[in-house]
Design a protein around this motif. Structure first.
Motif, short mmCIF file in Angstrom:
data_model
loop_
_atom_site.label_atom_id
_atom_site.label_comp_id
_atom_site.label_asym_id
_atom_site.label_seq_id
_atom_site.Cartn_x
_atom_site.Cartn_y
_atom_site.Cartn_z
N LYS A 1 -0.66 -8.21 5.69
CA LYS A 1 -1.96 -8.84 5.41
C LYS A 1 -3.11 -8.14 6.13
O LYS A 1 -4.26 -8.54 5.99
N GLY A 2 -2.79 -7.11 6.92
CA GLY A 2 -3.82 -6.36 7.64
C GLY A 2 -4.38 -7.07 8.85
O GLY A 2 -5.49 -6.79 9.29
N ARG A 3 -3.61 -7.96 9.43
CA ARG A 3 -4.09 -8.76 10.56
C ARG A 3 -3.64 -8.25 11.93
O ARG A 3 -3.99 -8.85 12.94
N ILE A 4 -2.84 -7.18 11.95
CA ILE A 4 -2.33 -6.67 13.22
C ILE A 4 -2.64 -5.19 13.34
O ILE A 4 -2.46 -4.43 12.39
N ASN A 5 -3.10 -4.79 14.52
CA ASN A 5 -3.29 -3.38 14.85
C ASN A 5 -2.14 -2.95 15.73
O ASN A 5 -1.75 -3.67 16.66
N ASP B 1 3.33 3.65 6.59
CA ASP B 1 2.53 3.59 5.37
C ASP B 1 1.06 3.32 5.70
O ASP B 1 0.16 3.96 5.15
N SER B 2 0.83 2.40 6.61
CA SER B 2 -0.53 2.08 7.04
C SER B 2 -1.18 3.29 7.70
O SER B 2 -2.35 3.60 7.45
N TYR B 3 -0.43 3.99 8.53
CA TYR B 3 -0.95 5.18 9.21
C TYR B 3 -1.32 6.27 8.20
O TYR B 3 -2.38 6.89 8.31
N LYS B 4 -0.47 6.47 7.21
CA LYS B 4 -0.74 7.49 6.19
C LYS B 4 -1.98 7.16 5.37
O LYS B 4 -2.71 8.04 4.95
#
Length: 145
Positions: free
Chosen positions: A19-23, A127-130
């Motif tokens: 959900k994009g809520r964590i870094n 995947d998020s990093y890419k």
């Protein structure tokens, strides 16, 4: 931490990451990219095995708390044979060493469910990093420094 509780926490972390809520702050140290000539070797079953090691540190803030988890994979290769052992550690924040001996008091009993959850998290974070969405910082350490 008990494996069932960690598995549940990992599932929540995976869902919140989707959900994009964590870094995430990921730190990695691996011998995988090195030539076989410089890797450790061991003799076992009257065969010489080439050893690879990989540590991955996963750090995030979740529900106002710090979460630090470190995984370790020990891979032995001999010809076409591969053997692998995996460990999971939950050390305090000030113990961020890539050393099995130092991390050993913080070991968590790893089972197939936990290892699968960590693999899912790793794939999601990569995947998020890419995608360069800004949710993941990534640092690679030289294993021989």
């Amino acid at each position: 931490m008990k494996p069932a509780i960690l598995a549940s926490t990992l599932e929540e972390l995976i869902q919140e990451t989707k959900k994009g809520r964590i870094n995430w702050q990921i730190e990695l140290q691996s011998t995988d990219g090195l030539s076989d000539e410089v890797k450790h070797r061991l003799t076992e079953d009257e065969k010489e095995w080439i050893v690879d090691e990989c540590f991955i540190s996963f750090y995030c803030k979740f529900r106002g708390k710090d979460h630090l988890m470190i995984t370790y994979e020990h891979i032995k290769r001999c010809g076409g044979q591969v053997r692998s052992d995996n460990l999971i550690f939950m050390p305090p924040l000030n113990v961020r060493y890539f050393d099995v001996g130092i991390l050993s008091p913080y070991i968590v009993d790893a089972n197939a469910v936990l290892l699968d959850k960590f693999h899912q998290l790793w794939m999601l974070v990569m995947d998020s990093y890419k995608k360069k969405d800004g949710r993941v910082s990534f640092k690679v350490f030289d294993p021989y420094e």
